[in-house]
Motif scaffolding. Structure first.
Motif, mmCIF file in Angstrom:
data_model
loop_
_atom_site.group_PDB
_atom_site.id
_atom_site.type_symbol
_atom_site.label_atom_id
_atom_site.label_comp_id
_atom_site.label_asym_id
_atom_site.label_seq_id
_atom_site.Cartn_x
_atom_site.Cartn_y
_atom_site.Cartn_z
ATOM 1 N N PRO A 1 0.508 -1.446 -0.053
ATOM 2 C CA PRO A 1 0.088 0.075 -0.060
ATOM 3 C C PRO A 1 1.421 1.394 0.106
ATOM 4 C CG PRO A 1 -0.063 -1.320 1.831
ATOM 5 C CD PRO A 1 0.595 -2.223 1.316
ATOM 6 N N LEU A 2 0.806 1.964 -0.255
ATOM 7 C CA LEU A 2 1.004 4.032 -0.404
ATOM 8 C C LEU A 2 1.537 3.833 1.139
ATOM 9 C CD1 LEU A 2 -0.800 5.778 -3.501
ATOM 10 C CD2 LEU A 2 1.588 4.570 -3.336
ATOM 11 N N ASP A 3 2.964 4.424 0.973
ATOM 12 C CA ASP A 3 3.455 5.067 2.283
ATOM 13 C C ASP A 3 2.620 6.369 2.565
ATOM 14 O OD1 ASP A 3 5.120 3.234 3.067
ATOM 15 O OD2 ASP A 3 6.825 4.396 1.600
ATOM 16 N N ASN A 4 2.353 7.209 4.024
ATOM 17 C CA ASN A 4 2.152 7.777 4.028
ATOM 18 C C ASN A 4 0.139 8.384 4.147
ATOM 19 O OD1 ASN A 4 4.238 8.601 4.930
ATOM 20 N ND2 ASN A 4 4.797 9.368 2.296
ATOM 21 N N CYS A 5 -0.540 6.686 4.379
ATOM 22 C CA CYS A 5 -1.729 6.946 3.993
ATOM 23 C C CYS A 5 -1.899 5.526 5.233
ATOM 24 C CB CYS A 5 -2.121 6.717 2.796
ATOM 25 S SG CYS A 5 -2.155 7.934 1.342
ATOM 26 N N PRO A 6 -2.933 6.019 6.222
ATOM 27 C CA PRO A 6 -3.893 4.659 6.928
ATOM 28 C C PRO A 6 -3.878 3.365 5.946
ATOM 29 C CG PRO A 6 -4.380 6.615 7.665
ATOM 30 C CD PRO A 6 -4.254 6.882 6.465
ATOM 31 N N ILE A 7 -3.737 2.574 6.554
ATOM 32 C CA ILE A 7 -4.099 1.051 5.955
ATOM 33 C C ILE A 7 -5.660 0.681 5.912
ATOM 34 C CG2 ILE A 7 -3.414 -1.393 4.841
ATOM 35 C CD1 ILE A 7 -0.304 -0.222 5.787
ATOM 36 N N ILE A 8 -6.307 0.630 5.443
ATOM 37 C CA ILE A 8 -7.625 -0.464 5.215
ATOM 38 C C ILE A 8 -7.700 -1.272 5.691
ATOM 39 C CG2 ILE A 8 -9.725 -0.211 4.845
ATOM 40 C CD1 ILE A 8 -9.814 2.674 3.345
ATOM 41 N N ARG A 9 -6.757 -2.286 4.262
ATOM 42 C CA ARG A 9 -7.122 -3.240 4.437
ATOM 43 C C ARG A 9 -5.945 -3.815 2.599
ATOM 44 N NH1 ARG A 9 -11.862 -7.796 3.374
ATOM 45 N NH2 ARG A 9 -10.214 -9.615 2.418
ATOM 46 N N ASP A 10 -4.632 -4.784 2.843
ATOM 47 C CA ASP A 10 -4.126 -4.875 1.990
ATOM 48 C C ASP A 10 -3.287 -3.744 1.455
ATOM 49 O OD1 ASP A 10 -4.996 -7.054 3.004
ATOM 50 O OD2 ASP A 10 -6.184 -8.081 1.544
ATOM 51 N N LEU A 11 -3.603 -3.614 0.209
ATOM 52 C CA LEU A 11 -3.490 -2.771 -0.297
ATOM 53 C C LEU A 11 -3.928 -1.341 -0.627
ATOM 54 C CD1 LEU A 11 -2.176 -4.750 -3.669
ATOM 55 C CD2 LEU A 11 -1.082 -4.223 -2.461
ATOM 56 N N VAL A 12 -5.368 -1.370 0.302
ATOM 57 C CA VAL A 12 -6.667 -0.382 0.269
ATOM 58 C C VAL A 12 -5.798 0.551 1.083
ATOM 59 C CG1 VAL A 12 -9.061 0.680 0.252
ATOM 60 C CG2 VAL A 12 -7.966 -1.992 -0.471
#
Length: 239
Positions: free
Chosen positions: A92-103
Motif C-alpha cells: 500500500p502507499l506510504d503516508n496513508c492509513p491502511i484499511i486492508r491489504d493494498l487499500v
C-alpha cells in the motif's frame, strides 16, 4: 534476462485482525500483462479475500496507486515487462492509513486538497450573474497552469514525499500544486485566500524540494516546480 512463464506476486496483507505480512502467489504471465492484471488474476483465481482498489484501468481515475517493487506507481499503467523482474512486490502507499491489504484511506489526502480551495474564486460572482458568461483566455495564459490541471489525485506524490512522512500537517505536494494551478489561472481572484491556507508553520516552507513528487507522477506533472512557483508568489506578497 529471459522472461519466465509465471511471476511471483508478493502482496502485502493486513486487516484490523492481523498484523501486516506478505503472501506470495504464482501468476501465469501473459503478453501485455500489467500489475493490476496480475492482481485481478490472483484475486479471482487464487484468493478472493485480496483487497485492491481500481476502476477505469486506463490511468485516468487514479484508484490503483500502490508501491510496486518499492516505488509508487499506478498498477494499471505498469507493465510487468517494464519491471524486468520475475518477482513483483506490491504494497500500500506510504503516508496513508491502511484499511486492508493494498487499500488505503484517502480522507486526509482529500482534506488537504480541499483546504487550498481547488476551484475558481471570483469577487464578482453573484447569483444574478449571467450563467452563460465566459472568461476568455489567451493560449499563453492557459499554458501557465495547464499541466497541473492533469492531476488525477492518485496520491503517488503524497506517498513519495519525505516531508509528509515527517510532518503530518504539511499540505502535501498535490494540494500545493493545485493551489498554484488556480493562482496561475488568470480567471481566478482567490490568491490571498489560498496563500493564507498554505503560509503557515507547517505550510509551504516545509517543502525541502526533494523532487520525489515529480519523479513518480504518472501524468508527467511537475508538482515540485509548481511548489517553487507558489513559494515565489508567497514571498512576493510579503515585500
Amino acid at each position: 534476462m529471459e522472461q519466465a512463464k509465471e511471476i511471483s506476486l508478493i502482496i502485502s496483507r493486513s486487516s484490523s485482525k492481523e498484523k501486516r505480512h506478505f503472501q506470495e502467489f504464482k501468476v501465469p504471465l501473459q503478453k501485455g500483462m500489467t500489475v493490476l492484471d496480475a492482481l485481478i488474476y490472483a484475486k479471482e483465481s487464487l484468493d478472493h479475500s485480496i483487497a485492491i482498489r481500481y476502476s477505469c484501468r486506463m490511468a485516468v481515475c487514479g484508484s490503483c496507486g500502490m508501491k510496486v517493487n518499492g516505488r509508487p506507481m499506478l498498477a494499471c499503467y505498469t507493465q510487468i515487462s517494464e519491471l524486468k523482474s520475475n518477482e513483483i512486490k506490491v504494497e500500500p502507499l506510504d503516508n496513508c492509513p491502511i484499511i486492508r491489504d493494498l487499500v488505503t484511506d484517502f480522507a486526509g489526502f482529500f482534506s488537504h486538497h480541499k483546504s487550498v480551495h481547488p476551484y475558481l474564486i471570483r469577487n464578482d460572482a453573484k447569483e444574478q450573474d449571467n450563467p452563460r458568461r465566459e472568461f476568455l483566455q489567451k493560449p499563453e495564459e492557459v499554458e501557465k497552469y495547464l499541466q497541473y490541471s492533469y492531476c488525477i489525485k492518485c496520491g503517488l506524490c503524497y506517498s513519495a514525499c519525505p516531508t509528509v512522512a515527517a510532518d503530518k500537517e504539511f499540505p502535501r505536494p498535490q494540494a500545493l500544486a493545485q493551489a498554484y494551478r488556480y493562482i496561475a489561472d488568470s480567471r481566478d481572484e482567490g490568491i490571498q485566500k489560498r496563500i493564507d491556507a498554505i503560509d503557515t508553520s507547517h505550510g509551504i516552507a516545509r517543502c525541502h524540494f526533494a523532487g520525489t513528487c515529480s519523479s513518480v507522477c504518472p501524468k508527467g506533472i511537475d508538482p515540485a516546480q509548481g511548489i517553487q512557483f507558489l513559494r515565489r508568489y508567497t514571498l512576493s506578497l510579503k515585500r
